[in-house]
Motif scaffolding. Structure first.
Motif, PDB file in Angstrom:
ATOM      1  N   LYS A  85       0.527  -1.093  -0.123  1.00 16.99           N
ATOM      2  CA  LYS A  85       0.233   0.061  -0.347  1.00 16.99           C
ATOM      3  C   LYS A  85       0.617   1.249   0.149  1.00 16.99           C
ATOM      4  O   LYS A  85       2.014   1.212   1.133  1.00 16.99           O
ATOM      5  CB  LYS A  85      -0.834  -0.118   1.135  1.00 16.99           C
ATOM      6  CG  LYS A  85      -2.465   1.063   1.477  1.00 16.99           C
ATOM      7  CD  LYS A  85      -2.772   0.568   2.306  1.00 16.99           C
ATOM      8  CE  LYS A  85      -4.113   1.692   2.321  1.00 16.99           C
ATOM      9  NZ  LYS A  85      -4.956   0.982   3.808  1.00 16.99           N
ATOM     10  N   SER A  87       2.673   4.785   1.481  1.00 16.63           N
ATOM     11  CA  SER A  87       2.359   5.066   2.780  1.00 16.63           C
ATOM     12  C   SER A  87       3.897   6.015   3.111  1.00 16.63           C
ATOM     13  O   SER A  87       3.991   5.649   3.753  1.00 16.63           O
ATOM     14  CB  SER A  87       2.850   3.417   3.261  1.00 16.63           C
ATOM     15  OG  SER A  87       4.282   2.700   3.240  1.00 16.63           O
TER      16      SER A  87
ATOM     17  N   LYS B 189      -6.497   8.135  10.302  1.00 17.54           N
ATOM     18  CA  LYS B 189      -6.063   8.341   8.625  1.00 17.54           C
ATOM     19  C   LYS B 189      -5.137   7.976   8.338  1.00 17.54           C
ATOM     20  O   LYS B 189      -4.766   7.509   7.089  1.00 17.54           O
ATOM     21  CB  LYS B 189      -6.625  10.109   8.908  1.00 17.54           C
ATOM     22  CG  LYS B 189      -5.880  10.648   7.578  1.00 17.54           C
ATOM     23  CD  LYS B 189      -5.958  11.855   7.610  1.00 17.54           C
ATOM     24  CE  LYS B 189      -5.716  12.750   5.868  1.00 17.54           C
ATOM     25  NZ  LYS B 189      -5.305  13.716   6.047  1.00 17.54           N
ATOM     26  N   GLU B 190      -3.909   7.881   9.804  1.00 14.50           N
ATOM     27  CA  GLU B 190      -2.747   6.929   8.766  1.00 14.50           C
ATOM     28  C   GLU B 190      -2.740   5.390   9.080  1.00 14.50           C
ATOM     29  O   GLU B 190      -2.336   5.172   7.951  1.00 14.50           O
ATOM     30  CB  GLU B 190      -1.768   7.588  10.217  1.00 14.50           C
ATOM     31  CG  GLU B 190      -1.110   8.759  10.621  1.00 14.50           C
ATOM     32  CD  GLU B 190       0.354   8.882  10.693  1.00 14.50           C
ATOM     33  OE1 GLU B 190       0.832   8.426   9.705  1.00 14.50           O
ATOM     34  OE2 GLU B 190       0.505   9.972  10.653  1.00 14.50           O
ATOM     35  N   LYS B 191      -4.048   5.005   9.631  1.00 12.78           N
ATOM     36  CA  LYS B 191      -4.039   3.610   9.391  1.00 12.78           C
ATOM     37  C   LYS B 191      -4.322   3.074   7.902  1.00 12.78           C
ATOM     38  O   LYS B 191      -4.169   2.644   7.559  1.00 12.78           O
ATOM     39  CB  LYS B 191      -5.134   3.562  10.218  1.00 12.78           C
ATOM     40  CG  LYS B 191      -4.846   2.610  11.916  1.00 12.78           C
ATOM     41  CD  LYS B 191      -5.632   1.958  12.560  1.00 12.78           C
ATOM     42  CE  LYS B 191      -5.275   2.155  13.895  1.00 12.78           C
ATOM     43  NZ  LYS B 191      -6.091   1.436  15.384  1.00 12.78           N
ATOM     44  N   GLU B 192      -5.883   4.345   8.201  1.00 13.78           N
ATOM     45  CA  GLU B 192      -6.491   4.031   6.629  1.00 13.78           C
ATOM     46  C   GLU B 192      -5.485   4.393   5.644  1.00 13.78           C
ATOM     47  O   GLU B 192      -5.862   3.168   4.301  1.00 13.78           O
ATOM     48  CB  GLU B 192      -7.821   5.576   6.415  1.00 13.78           C
ATOM     49  CG  GLU B 192      -8.780   4.768   6.686  1.00 13.78           C
ATOM     50  CD  GLU B 192      -9.663   5.592   7.155  1.00 13.78           C
ATOM     51  OE1 GLU B 192     -11.113   5.744   6.871  1.00 13.78           O
ATOM     52  OE2 GLU B 192      -9.163   7.301   6.398  1.00 13.78           O
ATOM     53  N   GLY B 194      -2.366   4.196   5.707  1.00 18.23           N
ATOM     54  CA  GLY B 194      -1.321   3.157   5.222  1.00 18.23           C
ATOM     55  C   GLY B 194       0.139   3.863   6.121  1.00 18.23           C
ATOM     56  O   GLY B 194       1.528   2.794   6.264  1.00 18.23           O
TER      57      GLY B 194
END
Lengths: 308, 359
Positions: A85, A87, B189-192, B194
């Motif tokens: 993903k 990142s 938001k950072e999880k979403e 990545g």
């Protein structure tokens, strides 16, 4: 021989599910090592354990001689990681992202500036330095993410499906960059489910359902396949496919584009036998050629053997 | 920017105008069967006060049902025939009162107004009667005994304006909402996207990451406290008797708890929608059990026990103390200590949970 990664009997269970099931392998220094397998085979889980993000359920592993169970903090300093993903921070510019990630790894001042310059050159992204990352095209984002992963000049690089969702030309570009790193003596551990991409690796492991089913260089994997591989061209190949599959002497049949790949006993005279059977069916227009097996043939063979 | 500063302002104005439990503008309907000067005097007693609005003069009793059903009047007063005759002859008399009781608090307050007015009226009437009696006996110099009067004075909120009571609490609500929501959403938001993955594989320690994710919101919360307080004082004329420095100081201690809750929510939410929803799931009861609207002493004992774990409960007391009473640490230290204890424990728990997730 100097090894960058050494793993013995590594497993990771999530409840009853064995994501990684007792695998052992080692990666030589400076090697491009590939993990090839379908989605959910345990590739990402393995990488995450090696990067010190996930604790193994069983077994041991070392990355550059640091224990993956006890020395995660040390490992984090010497690895580069890029995930499937994208990142990086979408709402920051290219420069801001690089500066941010550089500072996380303790780079500052002159050193940071020089590394950023190098990365920008390598990723050929100079013209878009001050662009918000969100609006960069996919391929550039991918190269930038790779750049951010090698900003602190790590001796080993973990790439988790780095090219998923990138077009073929960009993928080729990307691999050229990876070769550059390899020439610099960096070890590269890469997972993929693209067969053609696996061909780029020095050595690779086929992984299915958490287990390594074969491991060697792509050429050797193909060479040791104990079957004869043939391609069959016929006009109405979809109808013929079922007929061919039902033949006793056909071990495996699979459709590749508009041809049928057939695996049979190594010594079996397929051209003659199949030719006779096709004619008996009233099919006269056909070409049968003996070919070199592709990695996909290898993969399919091993996968069937496993009962998948 | 809009979310950070404009929305607290909008909320402040909405709450500042909407949260008002003062009972004024009571509409009343009257059916006067007596039609005497006494009955009119009695009615004037009501309409002369600023609280009652004389809305309709009814001809028959039948009309009242419709008015009450439609919510047109709060109060129906019926003066019976013979009202003036009975009081003139010194007999007990009564009037009929029908109250719109849907809003029980409002009805109770109206009832107390009515009692007061009726009491005053009978007292005045008796005084006049006694005066007349005394005069008729020719003892004009006789001093008349006064009844006991009450000199009321309400401290801290002299006009008993409900806005003065509520607005300081709004500071607490806004700070909670802003910090909890922003913290949890920023992490999720950072999880979403990545990006958290890239952070996790880096040598950055969890505590450094948490500091980076929370410190900006501390600053924003401070700015919001200032904004809300200034607008409260300048626009809504809420009294501010305490120390502003102490307000910021206690705000800082309170924010420790809300940031911790925000972090905790971020560990249980996978998407920003979930984070926002869980913020409200926490926020609603924390507001209800804080004493912001409903007095804690009126709650069942079990709920009262729960409120001791609610940081907002203490912060509301501190806010009202600072705004209305002008008291400081010498009085409010028990609340501060509780906030500190809750804040530190919540923060430790959340950081631990968060760090475990990160490794």
């Amino acid at each position: 021989m100097e090894y960058s990664v050494e793993v013995q009997n590594l497993s990771k269970h999530f409840g009853d599910f064995k994501a990684v099931d007792d695998i052992s392998f080692s990666v030589k220094k400076g090697e491009i090592f590939g993990f090839l397998g379908p989605n959910g085979a345990g590739k990402s889980t393995t990488i995450r354990m090696l990067c010190g993000i996930l604790l193994p359920t069983g077994g041991n592993g070392k990355v550059l001689n640091y224990d993956i169970r006890r020395e995660q903090e040390k490992i984090k300093n010497i690895i580069g990681y890029m995930s499937q993903k994208f990142s990086l921070y979408d709402d920051l510019t290219v420069m801001e992202n690089l500066e941010f990630f550089g500072s996380i790894y303790g780079l500052e001042g002159n050193k940071l500036r020089k590394r950023i310059e190098y990365i920008i050159g390598m990723a050929e992204i100079d013209a878009r330095k001050d662009t918000i990352v969100k609006i960069l095209p996919g391929g550039l984002k991918q190269r930038l993410a790779l750049g951010a992963a090698v900003l602190h000049d790590p001796p080993i690089l973990f790439l988790d499906e780095p090219t998923s969702g990138v077009d073929p030309i960009m993928r080729r570009n990307f691999w050229e960059v990876i070769y550059t790193f390899s020439k610099l003596g960096k070890t590269i551990f890469v997972t993929t489910h693209y067969m053609d991409e696996a061909e780029h690796c020095d050595r690779m492991a086929l992984i299915i359902a958490g287990r390594i089913i074969a491991m060697d260089s792509p050429a050797n994997l193909k060479a040791v396949l104990p079957y004869g591989v043939y391609s069959l061209h016929v006009p109405d190949f979809i109808k013929v496919f079922d007929y061919v599959s039902s033949m006793e002497y056909v071990e495996e049949a699979a459709i590749f584009g508009n041809t049928i790949h057939i695996l049979c006993e190594e010594k079996f005279p397929l051209k003659k036998e199949l030719g006779r059977d096709l004619k008996a069916k009233g099919i006269s227009q056909y070409h049968i050629n003996k070919i070199l097996p592709t990695l996909e043939d290898v993969f399919v063979t091993y996968a069937r053997k496993m009962g998948v | 920017m809009t979310t950070l500063f404009l929305s607290p302002m909008i909320m402040l104005f909405l709450l500042g105008y909407a949260v008002n439990t003062d009972v004024k503008h009571i509409t009343m309907a009257v059916l006067d069967d007596d039609k005497s000067s006494e009955s009119r005097k009695f009615i004037r007693k009501f309409t002369a006060s600023e609280y009652f609005i004389y809305s309709s003069y009814l001809i028959s009793e039948k009309e009242i049902d419709e008015l009450l059903d439609k919510g047109k009047v709060d109060l129906f007063l019926r003066i019976p025939r013979g009202f003036s005759r009975r009081i003139k002859s010194g007999k007990d008399t009564s009037v009929q009162l029908i109250l719109e009781g849907t809003d029980s608090n409002r009805a109770a307050v109206i009832m107390s107004y009515v009692n007061q007015i009726t009491g005053d009226f009978s007292l005045d009437y008796f005084k006049d009667r006694i005066k007349l009696l005394i005069l008729s006996r020719g003892a004009s110099d006789m001093r008349m005994k006064e009844t006991i009067g009450i000199q009321e004075r309400f401290l801290f909120n002299p006009e008993l304006a409900s806005r003065n009571f509520f607005l300081p609490g709004v500071v607490g609500l806004l700070i909670s909402l802003v910090t909890i929501m922003l913290t949890s959403m920023a992490v999720v938001k950072e999880k979403e996207s990545g990006t958290i993955e890239q952070i996790i594989v880096s040598p950055l320690r969890p505590i450094e990451y948490i500091a980076g994710k929370t410190l900006p919101f501390v600053i924003i919360a401070f700015i919001d406290i200032c904004l809300v307080t200034f607008v409260g004082i300048l626009w809504f004329q809420v009294p501010f008797n305490g120390s502003f420095i102490f307000l910021l100081f206690s705000g800082l201690i309170y924010i420790l708890s809300t940031l911790a809750i925000g972090l905790f929510l971020s560990t249980i939410s996978r998407t920003q929608q979930q984070a926002m929803l869980s913020t409200f799931i926490y926020f609603m009861p924390s507001m209800l059990f804080s004493g912001f609207v409903f007095p804690i002493y009126a709650m069942p004992e079990i709920i009262q026990a729960i409120t001791y774990l609610n940081p907002l409960r203490y912060f509301i007391v501190i806010l009202r103390g600072i705004f209305l009473k002008g008291v400081g640490i010498t009085v409010l230290w028990p609340q501060l200590i509780m906030l500190l204890v809750l804040g530190i424990s919540l923060f430790t728990l959340s950081v631990r949970r968060f760090a475990r997730r990160m490794e």
